[in-house]
Design a protein around this motif. Structure first.
Motif: not given
Length: 78
Positions: A34-38, A49-64, A66-71
């Protein structure tokens, strides 16, 4: 500084969710830069321990949230 590992965070969160009568399952992990200034967030990597998450799902949640961020996301990295 000591930060909790994924399993510590999951155990605490799962206990709270299960107290409310819900089931909880970890579907994978990773890291978030997370680069808050940028106004940039990058999701990447995996959890040993848990393997890899579906980053596309996490990214969608974050974009929703934080709409003013580049995710962005990538499967590479640890």
């Amino acid at each position: 500084m000591s930060l909790p590992c994924n399993s510590d965070v999951y155990d605490k969160t799962a206990a709270e969710i299960e107290k409310q009568g819900y089931d909880c399952e970890c579907l994978g992990g990773g890291r978030i830069s997370h680069q808050s200034k940028e106004k940039k967030i990058h999701v990447y990597g995996y959890s040993v321990g848990f393997g890899q998450a579906k980053h596309s799902v996490s990214t969608k949640i974050l974009k929703d949230e934080y709409p003013d961020y580049v995710v962005t996301w990538a499967d590479e990295g640890y």
